[in-house]
Design a protein around this motif. Structure first.
Motif, PDB file in Angstrom:
ATOM      1  N   GLY A  61      10.891 -45.234  28.765  1.00 58.00           N
ATOM      2  CA  GLY A  61      12.022 -45.603  29.609  1.00 58.00           C
ATOM      3  C   GLY A  61      12.998 -44.451  29.770  1.00 58.00           C
ATOM      4  O   GLY A  61      13.516 -44.211  30.872  1.00 58.00           O
ATOM      5  N   TYR A  62      13.244 -43.740  28.676  1.00 60.29           N
ATOM      6  CA  TYR A  62      14.128 -42.574  28.720  1.00 60.29           C
ATOM      7  C   TYR A  62      13.555 -41.503  29.644  1.00 60.29           C
ATOM      8  O   TYR A  62      14.275 -40.927  30.478  1.00 60.29           O
ATOM      9  N   ALA A  63      12.259 -41.224  29.516  1.00 55.98           N
ATOM     10  CA  ALA A  63      11.619 -40.178  30.309  1.00 55.98           C
ATOM     11  C   ALA A  63      11.667 -40.511  31.791  1.00 55.98           C
ATOM     12  O   ALA A  63      11.946 -39.642  32.627  1.00 55.98           O
ATOM     13  N   ASP A  64      11.396 -41.769  32.130  1.00 56.31           N
ATOM     14  CA  ASP A  64      11.425 -42.187  33.537  1.00 56.31           C
ATOM     15  C   ASP A  64      12.809 -41.984  34.137  1.00 56.31           C
ATOM     16  O   ASP A  64      12.953 -41.489  35.266  1.00 56.31           O
ATOM     17  N   GLN A  65      13.847 -42.376  33.401  1.00 58.89           N
ATOM     18  CA  GLN A  65      15.210 -42.243  33.904  1.00 58.89           C
ATOM     19  C   GLN A  65      15.629 -40.774  33.981  1.00 58.89           C
ATOM     20  O   GLN A  65      16.281 -40.354  34.947  1.00 58.89           O
ATOM     21  N   PHE A  66      15.248 -39.993  32.968  1.00 56.64           N
ATOM     22  CA  PHE A  66      15.600 -38.575  32.947  1.00 56.64           C
ATOM     23  C   PHE A  66      14.982 -37.860  34.145  1.00 56.64           C
ATOM     24  O   PHE A  66      15.635 -37.062  34.826  1.00 56.64           O
ATOM     25  N   LEU A  67      13.721 -38.164  34.425  1.00 59.49           N
ATOM     26  CA  LEU A  67      13.040 -37.535  35.553  1.00 59.49           C
ATOM     27  C   LEU A  67      13.692 -37.935  36.868  1.00 59.49           C
ATOM     28  O   LEU A  67      13.894 -37.093  37.754  1.00 59.49           O
TER      29      LEU A  67
END
Length: 201
Positions: A61-67
């Motif tokens: 979830g963090y990676a998706d939002q960061f991207l």
């Protein structure tokens, strides 16, 4: 009902992420996660099996939002401003909180107890995706007209720079210093905009 989770998964994963980010993967126990989320350890084990799986769910979830946020930062129509916005976004992320929370990806990558292949693959995936979106942005005409090296190389340099920026933030705790260094890199990557001569000059 049997098999139905009796807790708010999004809220739980948000608190799990915050705990891993603050304490680091290796220093975080399942009891820490149970305390942070208010969900019993048994329920966490039943839902996610182990700490690594729980980390991976939260990290995704963090990676998706960061991207998504990185893509938004790079959307500026001017290449120089797009890179400045990208660095500003990454620096703001790592310097948030008191004390500053640093970078979750780099913190995990340097954690000797986070060496599982699934975790390493997740970290590589995020960095590869960041490099990809940077390369796509730097392949646009406004960027290629000024880049002193090919877009793929420039994207890799920028990503590598962000990892070093995390270390310098830990040492100096000075966001202005980080932004100044980022500005120097941008100046090195992009040739100056040609000055157009007016009529009769």
């Amino acid at each position: 009902m049997v098999g139905q989770r009796q807790f708010d998964e999004k809220q739980t994963l948000d608190r799990v992420l915050e705990t891993f980010w603050n304490k680091g993967y290796g220093a975080t126990s399942m009891q820490d996660l149970a305390t942070a989320t208010g969900v019993q350890r048994g329920s966490l084990y039943n839902a996610y099996r182990d700490k690594e799986t729980l980390f991976l769910r939260a990290f995704q979830g963090y990676a998706d939002q960061f991207l998504a946020d990185a893509v938004d930062a790079l959307a500026h129509p001017d290449a120089e401003q797009a890179l400045r916005r990208f660095f500003d976004f990454t620096i703001t992320s790592m310097t948030a909180g008191t004390p500053t929370r640093g970078c979750l990806t780099t913190k995990t990558a340097t954690d000797e107890r986070a060496d599982g292949e699934r975790i390493q693959a997740a970290l590589r995936s995020l960095l590869d995706n960041l490099e990809r979106v940077l390369q796509e942005r730097l392949s646009l005409e406004d960027a290629t007209a000024r880049l002193v090296i090919p877009p793929a190389e420039a994207a890799r340099v920028v990503i590598t720079m962000t990892r070093g920026t995390v270390v310098m933030e830990r040492v100096y705790q000075d966001p202005d210093r980080l932004r100044g260094t980022a500005g120097s890199l941008i100046s090195a990557l992009l040739a100056p905009v040609p000055v157009r001569s007016g009529p009769g000059t």
